[in-house]
Scaffold this motif. Structure first.
Motif, PDB file in Angstrom:
ATOM      1  N   ASN A  40      66.489   8.871  17.983  1.00 16.19           N
ATOM      2  CA  ASN A  40      65.500   9.928  18.127  1.00 16.19           C
ATOM      3  C   ASN A  40      64.169   9.288  18.505  1.00 16.19           C
ATOM      4  O   ASN A  40      63.648   8.459  17.747  1.00 16.19           O
ATOM      5  CB  ASN A  40      65.327  10.697  16.817  1.00 16.19           C
ATOM      6  CG  ASN A  40      66.603  11.351  16.372  1.00 16.19           C
ATOM      7  OD1 ASN A  40      67.229  12.077  17.129  1.00 16.19           O
ATOM      8  ND2 ASN A  40      67.015  11.091  15.147  1.00 16.19           N
ATOM      9  N   ILE A  42      60.444  10.016  18.725  1.00 23.09           N
ATOM     10  CA  ILE A  42      59.577  11.028  18.129  1.00 23.09           C
ATOM     11  C   ILE A  42      58.120  10.695  18.442  1.00 23.09           C
ATOM     12  O   ILE A  42      57.621   9.638  18.034  1.00 23.09           O
ATOM     13  CB  ILE A  42      59.792  11.088  16.601  1.00 23.09           C
ATOM     14  CG1 ILE A  42      61.278  11.336  16.293  1.00 23.09           C
ATOM     15  CG2 ILE A  42      58.892  12.144  15.966  1.00 23.09           C
ATOM     16  CD1 ILE A  42      61.688  10.982  14.884  1.00 23.09           C
ATOM     17  N   CYS A  44      54.276  11.116  17.799  1.00 23.92           N
ATOM     18  CA  CYS A  44      53.524  11.496  16.605  1.00 23.92           C
ATOM     19  C   CYS A  44      52.033  11.196  16.794  1.00 23.92           C
ATOM     20  O   CYS A  44      51.626  10.609  17.790  1.00 23.92           O
ATOM     21  CB  CYS A  44      54.083  10.771  15.383  1.00 23.92           C
ATOM     22  SG  CYS A  44      54.001   8.982  15.470  1.00 23.92           S
ATOM     23  N   GLU A  48      49.970  10.083  11.502  1.00 18.86           N
ATOM     24  CA  GLU A  48      51.383   9.973  11.127  1.00 18.86           C
ATOM     25  C   GLU A  48      51.900   8.542  11.272  1.00 18.86           C
ATOM     26  O   GLU A  48      52.566   8.019  10.376  1.00 18.86           O
ATOM     27  CB  GLU A  48      52.227  10.926  11.982  1.00 18.86           C
ATOM     28  CG  GLU A  48      52.002  12.384  11.648  1.00 18.86           C
ATOM     29  CD  GLU A  48      52.575  13.340  12.684  1.00 18.86           C
ATOM     30  OE1 GLU A  48      52.930  14.465  12.290  1.00 18.86           O
ATOM     31  OE2 GLU A  48      52.662  12.973  13.882  1.00 18.86           O
ATOM     32  N   ILE A  49      51.572   7.885  12.382  1.00 15.41           N
ATOM     33  CA  ILE A  49      52.105   6.534  12.579  1.00 15.41           C
ATOM     34  C   ILE A  49      51.431   5.540  11.636  1.00 15.41           C
ATOM     35  O   ILE A  49      52.073   4.613  11.133  1.00 15.41           O
ATOM     36  CB  ILE A  49      52.048   6.083  14.050  1.00 15.41           C
ATOM     37  CG1 ILE A  49      53.136   5.031  14.298  1.00 15.41           C
ATOM     38  CG2 ILE A  49      50.683   5.577  14.448  1.00 15.41           C
ATOM     39  CD1 ILE A  49      53.606   4.922  15.709  1.00 15.41           C
ATOM     40  N   LEU A  52      53.137   5.984   8.274  1.00 20.23           N
ATOM     41  CA  LEU A  52      54.459   5.342   8.297  1.00 20.23           C
ATOM     42  C   LEU A  52      54.331   3.821   8.196  1.00 20.23           C
ATOM     43  O   LEU A  52      55.078   3.168   7.462  1.00 20.23           O
ATOM     44  CB  LEU A  52      55.216   5.705   9.578  1.00 20.23           C
ATOM     45  CG  LEU A  52      55.725   7.131   9.699  1.00 20.23           C
ATOM     46  CD1 LEU A  52      56.161   7.414  11.135  1.00 20.23           C
ATOM     47  CD2 LEU A  52      56.865   7.387   8.735  1.00 20.23           C
ATOM     48  N   ASP A  79      65.376   6.166  14.274  1.00 17.91           N
ATOM     49  CA  ASP A  79      64.207   6.925  14.686  1.00 17.91           C
ATOM     50  C   ASP A  79      63.207   5.945  15.270  1.00 17.91           C
ATOM     51  O   ASP A  79      62.947   4.883  14.682  1.00 17.91           O
ATOM     52  CB  ASP A  79      63.550   7.636  13.496  1.00 17.91           C
ATOM     53  CG  ASP A  79      64.388   8.775  12.952  1.00 17.91           C
ATOM     54  OD1 ASP A  79      65.067   9.452  13.751  1.00 17.91           O
ATOM     55  OD2 ASP A  79      64.353   9.008  11.726  1.00 17.91           O
ATOM     56  N   TYR A  81      59.369   6.078  16.323  1.00 19.58           N
ATOM     57  CA  TYR A  81      58.129   6.853  16.315  1.00 19.58           C
ATOM     58  C   TYR A  81      57.158   6.227  17.304  1.00 19.58           C
ATOM     59  O   TYR A  81      56.921   5.019  17.275  1.00 19.58           O
ATOM     60  CB  TYR A  81      57.508   6.860  14.914  1.00 19.58           C
ATOM     61  CG  TYR A  81      58.306   7.656  13.923  1.00 19.58           C
ATOM     62  CD1 TYR A  81      58.054   9.006  13.734  1.00 19.58           C
ATOM     63  CD2 TYR A  81      59.325   7.061  13.187  1.00 19.58           C
ATOM     64  CE1 TYR A  81      58.795   9.748  12.831  1.00 19.58           C
ATOM     65  CE2 TYR A  81      60.078   7.792  12.277  1.00 19.58           C
ATOM     66  CZ  TYR A  81      59.807   9.129  12.105  1.00 19.58           C
ATOM     67  OH  TYR A  81      60.552   9.854  11.212  1.00 19.58           O
ATOM     68  N   CYS A  83      53.273   6.713  19.109  1.00 16.85           N
ATOM     69  CA  CYS A  83      51.979   7.395  19.031  1.00 16.85           C
ATOM     70  C   CYS A  83      51.382   7.553  20.428  1.00 16.85           C
ATOM     71  O   CYS A  83      50.960   6.567  21.051  1.00 16.85           O
ATOM     72  CB  CYS A  83      51.025   6.616  18.128  1.00 16.85           C
ATOM     73  SG  CYS A  83      49.428   7.437  17.969  1.00 16.85           S
TER      74      CYS A  83
END
Length: 140
Positions: A40, A42, A44, A48-49, A52, A79, A81, A83
């Motif tokens: 996935n 994603i 963000c 959010e990053i 994480l 996943d 992620y 940015c």
């Protein structure tokens, strides 16, 4: 089971040529002798990053990509992620198109999932060489 590569975009990011991206990613992973079960991608926000990065990697800074593999050995169930705001800033910094920087960050995350590291200078140089190698294979 057929592998899945999914893209979760936000209102700032709309990827084109998703099928070609999937084929490219699959070819890169196969070349590294790994198998994708599911990945996935994603997009963000900075918050959010950063959250994480702090929670899972114990780093209190921004980054462009973080990849989590929930499988082991040569299987990838992950996943990634990404940015968009950091990618956009980096595209300006390195004088490349945003699309190109998105692709670089995608393959960077994939290479991490395939076991490559980038903490030391030699590892970073190796990572960059592989990014460039696989980016040349993307024909979009």
């Amino acid at each position: 089971m057929k592998n899945k590569i999914l893209f979760f975009e936000n209102n700032l990011v709309k990827l084109k040529n998703k099928q070609k991206l999937r084929e490219w990613i699959n070819n890169c992973v196969a070349d590294r002798k790994y198998v994708i079960i599911c990945v996935n991608f994603i997009f963000c926000t900075k918050k959010e990053i950063k959250d994480l990065n702090k929670k899972y990697l114990k780093k209190d800074n921004l980054t462009d990509v973080i990849a989590f593999n929930y499988e082991n050995k040569k299987n990838i169930f992950a996943d990634v992620y990404m940015c968009y705001d950091v990618i956009k800033e980096n595209s300006r910094l390195y004088s490349v198109k945003i699309k190109e920087e998105v692709h670089r960050v995608m393959i960077h995350g994939i290479l991490h999932l395939c076991g490559l590291k980038d903490q030391k200078t030699k590892e970073k140089n190796n990572m960059t060489q592989f990014e460039n190698f696989y980016l040349q294979k993307l024909k979009i």
